[in-house]
Enzyme design. Structure first.
Site, mmCIF file in Angstrom:
data_model
loop_
_atom_site.group_PDB
_atom_site.id
_atom_site.type_symbol
_atom_site.label_atom_id
_atom_site.label_comp_id
_atom_site.label_asym_id
_atom_site.label_seq_id
_atom_site.Cartn_x
_atom_site.Cartn_y
_atom_site.Cartn_z
ATOM 1 N N ASP A 1 50.315 39.323 44.969
ATOM 2 C CA ASP A 1 49.229 39.879 43.690
ATOM 3 C C ASP A 1 48.006 39.527 44.153
ATOM 4 O OD1 ASP A 1 51.966 40.160 42.551
ATOM 5 O OD2 ASP A 1 51.323 38.500 40.894
ATOM 6 N N ASP B 1 50.604 37.349 50.891
ATOM 7 C CA ASP B 1 50.467 37.187 49.654
ATOM 8 C C ASP B 1 50.780 38.233 48.871
ATOM 9 O OD1 ASP B 1 49.530 36.019 47.160
ATOM 10 O OD2 ASP B 1 47.873 37.053 47.179
ATOM 11 N N ASP C 1 44.099 37.182 49.386
ATOM 12 C CA ASP C 1 43.089 37.527 48.781
ATOM 13 C C ASP C 1 42.083 36.577 48.042
ATOM 14 O OD1 ASP C 1 44.815 37.492 46.667
ATOM 15 O OD2 ASP C 1 43.430 38.241 45.410
#
Length: 357
Positions: A12, A10, A130
């Site tokens: 951001d 990922d 995240d």
């Protein structure tokens, strides 16, 4: 054919800081890399995984989020990482909003089609992100998940996990004389499945499993109707190739490694996984066979193993009982291997003053 492995990472909130309100990095002034990510990705990029950036960018290309703003930030991110040797093999971007219900948007797998064809070993691949949606993506792909958290699971620990948890390999080699498959996990739990057609060789390979602390499967079919030579030679070759492939970049390994007694026998094995080949053998048997294995083949087995492992291997042993003599050699080899492949916790060093092994 060995399948490829991938890391689906990922952007951001994982590689760069994600603003809490807008959740979009619109300007270079907003760009901030997550702690330790550049160093960690530089190390991870040497592990043999394909690196795939996979990111949702809500409304990208609309008036609210012009492509030009994204391209400026994305270009800088890729440039900085490229300067540290980190190059993504693929970049997947979805621009749908959550309410669109698009099959392309993570955690759906619509934009991962090329990775679902069977060419990739997804069970050995990882999604790194995240959010819980990243864990859902991993489940949908059939991959493993690593959830990044700057406090509880920072990037240096993620790199450590990937470097030390992926030390396994499967090699299949087929010739006109043998058909051999070896699967090895250097950080395994001592599981084994050994079937070479030679009972005493099976027993000796099990000694390596137990005393090296590895998991090992060896399935070999050879022309034993001719003699034992091709089977033992080729098992050694494939085993050595599997060990070297599983070692990967060798960062943090002990490199060197053992001497042990076994009843009246004494065996000494010196090993250096430094990438140069040298083989010394000083073991004298007094019987033609031990079990169903000709004793002359032990030297050839270890010489072939040495060449396939690209290592220095010096073996010396003495004793009266030929069974004990052979077993002492295999046990000492296993203990040397255990020492040499052991990774020091959180060691990022290559065990060589040359910087290359």
């Amino acid at each position: 054919m060995n399948k490829k492995k991938a890391l689906f990472i990922d952007r951001d909130g994982t590689i760069i800081f994600e603003p809490p309100v807008t959740e979009q990095v619109d300007t270079l002034e907003q760009l901030e890399f997550m702690p330790g990510v550049i160093c960690a990705l530089s190390r991870i990029s040497q592990l043999g995984y394909e690196l795939v950036m996979a990111t949702n960018q809500d409304g990208l290309g609309t008036d609210v989020y012009p492509t030009e703003r994204f391209d400026t930030v994305q270009g800088k991110v890729l440039s900085v990482l490229r300067g540290e040797g980190v190059v993504f093999d693929d970049i997947l971007i979805d621009n749908h909003f959550p309410e669109d219900g698009s099959p392309m948007r993570k955690p759906n797998t619509g934009m991962f089609g090329k990775y679902l064809t069977g060419e990739y070993d997804l069970a050995s691949s990882y999604v790194i992100g995240d959010r819980q949606s990243d864990a859902e993506l991993a489940e949908n792909l059939g991959a493993k998940c690593i959830l990044y958290n700057p406090q509880t699971n920072p990037w240096n620990e993620i790199a450590e996990l990937l470097c030390h948890a992926g030390r396994s390999a499967v090699i299949h080699r087929q010739t006109g004389e043998t058909d051999i498959e070896v699967a090895i996990d250097l950080d395994g739990r001592g599981d084994s499945h050994i079937d070479t057609g030679l009972c005493f060789l099976n027993h000796m390979l099990d000694q390596i499993v137990h005393h090296a602390g590895i998991s090992l499967s060896v399935i070999a079919k050879g022309d034993l109707n001719v003699d034992e030579h091709h089977t033992m030679e080729d098992v050694a070759i494939v085993l050595g190739q599997a060990i070297i492939r599983a070692l990967g970049d060798k960062l943090g390994i002990g490199r060197y490694g053992f001497v042990l007694p076994m009843d009246e026998c004494r065996a000494l094995v010196l090993m250096d996984l430094g990438g140069r080949i040298d083989f010394q053998w000083d073991v004298h048997f007094t019987r033609e066979y031990v079990g169903d294995v000709p004793t002359e083949m032990f030297r050839h087995f270890f010489k072939s193993l040495c060449a396939a492992m690209n290592c220095n291997l010096h073996i010396q042993a003495s004793g009266d009982n030929n069974h004990h003599l052979a077993e002492a050699v295999f046990k000492a080899f296993a203990r040397a291997l255990r020492m040499a492949i052991r990774c020091e916790p959180f060691s990022h060093e290559l065990p060589s003053s040359k910087g290359l092994i």
